[in-house]
Write an enzyme that holds these catalytic residues in place. Structure first.
Site, mmCIF file in Angstrom:
data_model
loop_
_atom_site.group_PDB
_atom_site.id
_atom_site.type_symbol
_atom_site.label_atom_id
_atom_site.label_comp_id
_atom_site.label_asym_id
_atom_site.label_seq_id
_atom_site.Cartn_x
_atom_site.Cartn_y
_atom_site.Cartn_z
ATOM 1 N N ARG A 68 0.816 -1.298 0.058
ATOM 2 C CA ARG A 68 -0.052 -0.007 0.066
ATOM 3 C C ARG A 68 0.859 1.180 -0.138
ATOM 4 O O ARG A 68 0.263 2.410 -0.155
ATOM 5 C CB ARG A 68 -0.864 -0.034 1.264
ATOM 6 C CG ARG A 68 -2.378 0.720 0.882
ATOM 7 C CD ARG A 68 -3.180 0.739 1.959
ATOM 8 N NE ARG A 68 -3.460 -0.646 2.836
ATOM 9 C CZ ARG A 68 -3.192 -0.610 4.176
ATOM 10 N NH1 ARG A 68 -2.438 0.519 4.678
ATOM 11 N NH2 ARG A 68 -3.421 -1.510 4.781
ATOM 12 N N TYR A 122 -14.990 21.779 -11.987
ATOM 13 C CA TYR A 122 -15.237 20.426 -12.748
ATOM 14 C C TYR A 122 -16.340 19.933 -12.037
ATOM 15 O O TYR A 122 -16.316 20.031 -10.675
ATOM 16 C CB TYR A 122 -13.998 19.368 -12.704
ATOM 17 C CG TYR A 122 -14.213 17.951 -13.193
ATOM 18 C CD1 TYR A 122 -14.744 17.896 -14.340
ATOM 19 C CD2 TYR A 122 -14.017 16.904 -12.348
ATOM 20 C CE1 TYR A 122 -15.163 16.733 -15.029
ATOM 21 C CE2 TYR A 122 -14.249 15.728 -12.805
ATOM 22 C CZ TYR A 122 -14.593 15.565 -14.104
ATOM 23 O OH TYR A 122 -14.748 14.466 -14.594
ATOM 24 N N ASP A 196 -6.682 22.826 -9.656
ATOM 25 C CA ASP A 196 -7.066 21.740 -10.271
ATOM 26 C C ASP A 196 -6.304 22.331 -11.588
ATOM 27 O O ASP A 196 -6.704 23.214 -12.507
ATOM 28 C CB ASP A 196 -8.550 21.493 -10.634
ATOM 29 C CG ASP A 196 -8.522 20.314 -11.938
ATOM 30 O OD1 ASP A 196 -7.528 20.211 -12.715
ATOM 31 O OD2 ASP A 196 -9.677 19.765 -11.699
ATOM 32 N N LYS A 221 -5.574 12.664 -18.183
ATOM 33 C CA LYS A 221 -5.746 13.063 -19.576
ATOM 34 C C LYS A 221 -4.453 13.347 -20.210
ATOM 35 O O LYS A 221 -3.804 12.201 -20.522
ATOM 36 C CB LYS A 221 -6.186 14.772 -19.040
ATOM 37 C CG LYS A 221 -7.454 14.661 -18.041
ATOM 38 C CD LYS A 221 -8.375 13.951 -18.540
ATOM 39 C CE LYS A 221 -9.634 14.330 -17.401
ATOM 40 N NZ LYS A 221 -10.520 13.044 -17.352
HETATM 41 C C1 LIG Z 1 -10.774 19.524 -15.010
HETATM 42 C C2 LIG Z 1 -10.711 18.043 -14.680
HETATM 43 N N1 LIG Z 1 -10.348 17.909 -13.394
HETATM 44 C C3 LIG Z 1 -10.337 16.462 -13.013
HETATM 45 C C4 LIG Z 1 -11.037 15.817 -13.783
HETATM 46 C C5 LIG Z 1 -11.290 14.091 -13.251
HETATM 47 O O1 LIG Z 1 -10.010 13.570 -13.565
HETATM 48 P P1 LIG Z 1 -10.759 11.640 -13.719
HETATM 49 O O2 LIG Z 1 -11.653 11.386 -14.866
HETATM 50 O O3 LIG Z 1 -9.274 11.199 -13.772
HETATM 51 O O4 LIG Z 1 -11.372 11.272 -12.380
HETATM 52 C C6 LIG Z 1 -11.441 15.785 -14.962
HETATM 53 C C7 LIG Z 1 -12.109 14.612 -16.005
HETATM 54 O O5 LIG Z 1 -12.667 15.153 -16.893
HETATM 55 C C8 LIG Z 1 -11.366 17.008 -15.363
HETATM 56 O O6 LIG Z 1 -11.829 17.443 -16.780
#
Ligand SMILES: Cc1ncc(COP(=O)(O)O)c(C=O)c1O
Length: 409
Positions: A68, A122, A196, A221
């Site tokens: 872990r 998001y 983010d 991404k």
């Molecule tokens: C700006 C942004 N932050 C976070 C996420 C979340 O990522 P995950 O899909 O890996 O949970 C996304 C997903 O589309 C996103 O567009």
């Protein structure tokens, strides 16, 4: 291998980060490799009971204890992601981008606290705040992403954290991160400043150097870059690293070595991929801007995007994700546009090598600002991710889609 202390440019750090000799071997040893291999393990064996007992006590990074806590594959990725973010002290890995966002928030918030969150966050970040955090007595207040230093007027005694996202999801407003961070710190030096940073990554936007405490990535991404792994990360400063790590360990957060290895492989080519996403997306965004069926293009590198001047000042590049607003039309016409495209997949996520198109409705996730903006009652939005195909082929495809839109509108 250069020593980790050598000054290196961002592109070089992407190549050298996380390649410690103890994980790869050195060229003078037989069997040395370029990348740390996939290191699969739950149980690690100890030579005797004394060594077994001392294992949990040390709890140091980069030390074998139990699966872990990871292995060289995950440690190498974490170290390479820390190198991506100037000012970073350490990185925790998460099984998705959402897990990274929630793990970061849980490490700095307690019952009774107030969280300020950008209105352009998001959608699942909002859902987590409005559902889960509220259930634990944490209140979330939303702010206009263009607020800048004006954020100080929203800070109260209970404000403990700010979650920024720049540019914002769906509508791409660029936030004045240095102004928000300075104003928040002046009001209360203990506020945790989270961002983010998935759109630009630390490669195009040095979030910690600009004042943030935690830079959150949905590695799903651009870091992975091939649409085949779910993964997240949080890179933070020396001050915040212990509590981020403690929270992740308490929650049992772990990512598989296979996924970490794929992310590390993706990371090595981030510079060339991002530069190509940037060039192709800009070419297409400018073509759309000149098209009569397009009312607005929401791309941070275009002057029509709110916060464009901040983007020019704080970012060193732009990526492949942006939106455009159609000139009139209907839901059916927008669907006809997207359904006509043959080179754009229809699906969630972005940041892979392939292009994607989806209809989006920002009105669903706004409370401090309004969408559609005044004077644009019927602003239908399409979000594009521009992949690594030839941009001229993508433009030809979009031209066909827009012709279908005109026929249906
Ligand atoms: C700006 C942004 N932050 C976070 C996420 C979340 O990522 P995950 O899909 O890996 O949970 C996304 C997903 O589309 C996103 O567009």
């Amino acid at each position: 291998m250069p020593k980790p202390t050598d000054p290196q440019s961002p592109a070089t750090r992407l190549v050298t980060g996380g390649r410690r000799a103890e994980w790869t071997g050195t060229a003078d040893q037989p069997g040395a490799v370029v990348s740390p291999p996939v290191w699969r393990a739950s149980t690690h064996l100890y030579p005797d009971t004394a060594a077994l007992k001392s294992g949990p006590k040390t709890n140091e990074d980069g030390r074998f204890f139990y699966g872990r806590r990871g292995s060289p594959t995950q440690w190498a990725l974490a170290e390479a992601l820390t190198a991506l973010e100037p000012g970073g002290h350490g990185t925790m890995l998460y099984p998705s981008g959402v897990a990274a966002i929630t793990g970061a928030l849980l490490s700095v918030l307690s019952p009774g606290d107030v969280l300020l969150m950008t209105d352009s966050a998001y959608d699942p970040s909002r859902n987590f705040a409005d559902g889960f955090l509220r259930r634990f007595g944490i209140e979330t207040r939303y702010y206009d992403p263009t607020i800048g230093a004006g954020v100080s007027a929203l800070i109260c005694e209970r404000t403990r954290a700010i979650l920024m996202e720049s540019p914002g999801s769906l509508t791409f407003e660029v936030q004045d991160v240095p102004a928000i961070c300075q104003a928040a710190r002046a009001a209360n030096p203990d506020i945790a400043l989270l961002i983010d940073n998935t759109w630009a990554t630390g490669h195009f936007m040095p979030a910690l150097a600009l004042g943030a405490d935690m830079s959150i990535l949905a590695c799903t991404k651009y870091i992975v870059g091939h649409s085949d792994v779910m993964l997240g990360s949080v890179t933070t400063t020396e001050r915040f690293y212990p509590r981020l790590r403690q929270t992740a360990q308490a929650l049992g957060t772990v990512v598989s070595p296979d996924d970490a290895w794929l992310a590390l492989r993706g990371l090595r080519t981030l510079d060339v991929r991002l530069r190509q996403h940037q060039a192709s997306a800009l070419k297409i965004a400018r073509w759309l801007y000149a098209h009569p069926q397009i009312a607005r293009v929401l791309h941070p590198a275009l002057p029509s995007c709110p916060g464009h001047e901040v983007w020019q000042r704080d970012f060193t590049g732009s990526s492949g994700l942006f939106s455009f607003v159609l000139n009139g039309g209907s839901d059916a016409a927008r669907a006809a546009l997207i359904d006509t495209l043959t080179l754009f997949g229809i699906g969630y996520s972005w940041g892979g090598f392939e292009s994607l198109a989806i209809p989006v409705d920002p009105a669903r996730c706004r409370s401090a600002t309004s969408w559609p903006p005044a004077g644009e009652p019927n602003a239908l939005v399409v979000r594009l991710h521009i992949g690594l195909e030839d941009p001229d082929d993508l433009i030809a495809d979009l031209a066909k889609g827009l012709a279908a839109f005109t026929m249906t509108a």
